[in-house]
Design an enzyme around this catalytic site. Structure first.
Site, mmCIF file in Angstrom:
data_model
loop_
_atom_site.group_PDB
_atom_site.id
_atom_site.type_symbol
_atom_site.label_atom_id
_atom_site.label_comp_id
_atom_site.label_asym_id
_atom_site.label_seq_id
_atom_site.Cartn_x
_atom_site.Cartn_y
_atom_site.Cartn_z
ATOM 1 N N HIS A 112 -7.841 3.164 20.167
ATOM 2 C CA HIS A 112 -7.155 1.989 20.710
ATOM 3 C C HIS A 112 -7.750 1.536 22.038
ATOM 4 O O HIS A 112 -7.877 0.341 22.286
ATOM 5 C CB HIS A 112 -5.650 2.273 20.830
ATOM 6 C CG HIS A 112 -4.979 2.359 19.487
ATOM 7 N ND1 HIS A 112 -4.278 3.460 19.073
ATOM 8 C CD2 HIS A 112 -4.941 1.478 18.451
ATOM 9 C CE1 HIS A 112 -3.820 3.252 17.839
ATOM 10 N NE2 HIS A 112 -4.199 2.064 17.440
ATOM 11 N N GLN A 168 0.833 -1.200 0.000
ATOM 12 C CA GLN A 168 0.000 0.000 0.000
ATOM 13 C C GLN A 168 0.872 1.255 0.000
ATOM 14 O O GLN A 168 2.085 1.194 0.164
ATOM 15 C CB GLN A 168 -0.941 0.007 1.217
ATOM 16 C CG GLN A 168 -0.210 -0.124 2.558
ATOM 17 C CD GLN A 168 -1.058 -0.735 3.660
ATOM 18 O OE1 GLN A 168 -2.285 -0.684 3.606
ATOM 19 N NE2 GLN A 168 -0.417 -1.300 4.664
ATOM 20 N N ASP A 186 -7.423 -5.222 14.316
ATOM 21 C CA ASP A 186 -7.176 -3.796 14.136
ATOM 22 C C ASP A 186 -6.738 -3.588 12.698
ATOM 23 O O ASP A 186 -5.584 -3.310 12.408
ATOM 24 C CB ASP A 186 -6.074 -3.361 15.104
ATOM 25 C CG ASP A 186 -5.757 -1.872 14.990
ATOM 26 O OD1 ASP A 186 -6.493 -1.155 14.295
ATOM 27 O OD2 ASP A 186 -4.772 -1.448 15.609
ATOM 28 N N SER A 187 -7.694 -3.741 11.804
ATOM 29 C CA SER A 187 -7.388 -3.747 10.372
ATOM 30 C C SER A 187 -7.738 -2.413 9.746
ATOM 31 O O SER A 187 -8.416 -1.582 10.349
ATOM 32 C CB SER A 187 -8.217 -4.827 9.687
ATOM 33 O OG SER A 187 -9.582 -4.467 9.721
ATOM 34 N N ASP A 206 0.658 -12.552 6.844
ATOM 35 C CA ASP A 206 -0.770 -12.431 6.587
ATOM 36 C C ASP A 206 -1.576 -12.894 7.804
ATOM 37 O O ASP A 206 -1.443 -14.038 8.243
ATOM 38 C CB ASP A 206 -1.102 -13.274 5.364
ATOM 39 C CG ASP A 206 -2.556 -13.182 4.984
ATOM 40 O OD1 ASP A 206 -2.904 -12.260 4.228
ATOM 41 O OD2 ASP A 206 -3.358 -14.009 5.478
#
Lengths: 285, 285
Positions: free
Chosen positions: B60, B29, B154-155, B136
């Site tokens: 968070h 990315q 936490d994507s 992954d």
């Protein structure tokens, strides 16, 4: 297509594109209406978005239902400001209400909203329990007259015509116009970007009422979305909200008794900041 | 100075001005860091703001503390994503945790955050209880291995590399990697503008876990501010949060036991929309 934006703090903007539908200067402020793809018709006063057709229920339900549900039987209710009629409409949804007086300083705001955003008020302006006065809300509260069970302050921000509605003298006058057991609620700005507004209002109301609290709810069209409301009155979490909501057959899209309870749970930094003097900056330098 | 903006729906923009500090394309990315007057250093992945130095605690704390506090004694915790280290840091604040495994797909995100936004992770990456793997997350969960007490997802959003982390196969694999009594939490997007993300994730997790819920919290840098989290696990409102927070000496800025309880109180339109198929549009046409 025009671009409207608000910048609550340097470096951040919340911006809307919209088709301008109406613009005028009343004696009091600049009034604009534009049509936005996401929110429908939006009302802008002196460059600040006040409400929209599609998100108005977030704000109006959270301003009105917590104080009115906390009162066992609100009969006479005063709305200060609220020219679009959305607050008056939610007040009148409580069948205990026999008379609702709305005191809006700018007749043109109501006229413009009745023309361009009529869905916000619904049938409230035609309700025979409603009295709509176009005069100064502060002066109205200070004048002698019949007391109220609830006062809802649906003002613009504490700049321009709304400024006086955030001070201790105004809250003391409100208290004097409330019956015993009466309740007050007011919008007091963004707890993220204008925390001093909420804090000053809380301090002023605490002085006037002996105790006051802040509760929270999101308003999508407002900068930062999260919004603060001031509350002074009976314990809003005494366990009677469910029964009252059912009794009064409240038909809501945002508010529920659980949401009301949740709205008073403040994040730690905010609870701390509201009680600190002077308030620390949350964002910015 | 550069202007960064996100437009969650047509006609609405949340925009930031900032000084560009870093930009690169990892194999996965585009990674950017800029310095904003209000929020400090901000991390942007593929054009979408992920977090900032000054508001990271909203996100968070609300992602981590509700699931970990709902668990009587989380010892092994898995974090999927969370390259900035802010989630790992909050996990390690629970002294019950003996091992925290963080699986981030993009090593460059972590490297960039350690350089430009080191305050978010604090000392988490140096904690001897922490294991950081760059691989992954989906594959990691599917592989056999020791089970966990909690999995925190936490994507980024369900476009690009994060997409697979929102589906039933992933949630089934998570359940298989959880010990009995285990808990899962995940960010699932804006409930105002991307409601189908939250709804699809909720449906997928309900299928995988038998039951799942959505809770809410504001994140100032995200478009629309209000954010949705997915939850599957023990009753988060069983009355033990206060005692556990005290026992574990949690030092928080946003989260409190009351805030946790409040986060599960959904506005009526949202509770209705999450259970409707297909979900109605809240905003837009």
């Amino acid at each position: 297509v025009t671009r409207f934006f608000e910048s609550p703090i340097p470096g951040l903007e919340q911006a809307y594109e919209g088709e301008p539908l109406h613009e005028e200067r009343s004696g009091i402020q600049r009034i604009q209406v534009f049509d936005n793809a996401a929110f429908g018709c939006m009302l802008v006063l002196d460059g600040l978005v006040q409400t929209s057709e599609r998100d108005e229920f977030f704000y109006h339900e959270m301003l009105v239902h917590p104080p009115l549900v906390a009162h066992p039987s609100p009969e006479r209710v005063l709305v200060i400001g609220g020219g679009d009629g959305g607050t008056l409409r939610r007040v009148l949804e409580h069948p205990t209400v026999r008379e609702a007086v709305m005191v809006e300083i700018d007749e043109r705001v109501t006229a413009v909203c009745r023309e361009w955003l009529p869905s916000i008020a619904g049938a409230a302006f035609d309700d025979e329990r409603a009295t709509v006065l176009f005069e100064d809300g502060d002066a109205y509260v200070r004048a002698s007259g019949e007391p109220f069970d609830a006062i809802i302050v649906d003002s613009s921000d504490p700049v321009g015509p709304g400024a006086v509605l955030f001070g201790a003298p105004f809250y003391r006058a409100c208290r004097a116009r409330l019956r015993p057991g009466g309740v007050l609620a007011a919008q007091v700005g963004s707890p993220l970007y204008f925390l001093d507004e909420a804090r000053n209002a809380l301090a002023a109301a605490t002085e006037a009422f002996g105790a006051a609290r802040v509760y929270l709810g999101p308003v999508p069209v407002y900068p930062g979305t999260l919004w603060a409301y001031l509350y002074a009155g009976p314990d809003p979490d005494d366990g009677s909200a469910e029964a009252r909501a059912e009794e009064r057959k409240l038909d809501t899209r945002y508010w529920t008794p659980e949401v009301q309870r949740a709205a008073f749970a403040l994040p730690r930094f905010l609870a701390d900041a509201l009680s600190a003097a002077p308030p620390p900056k949350v964002f910015g330098e």
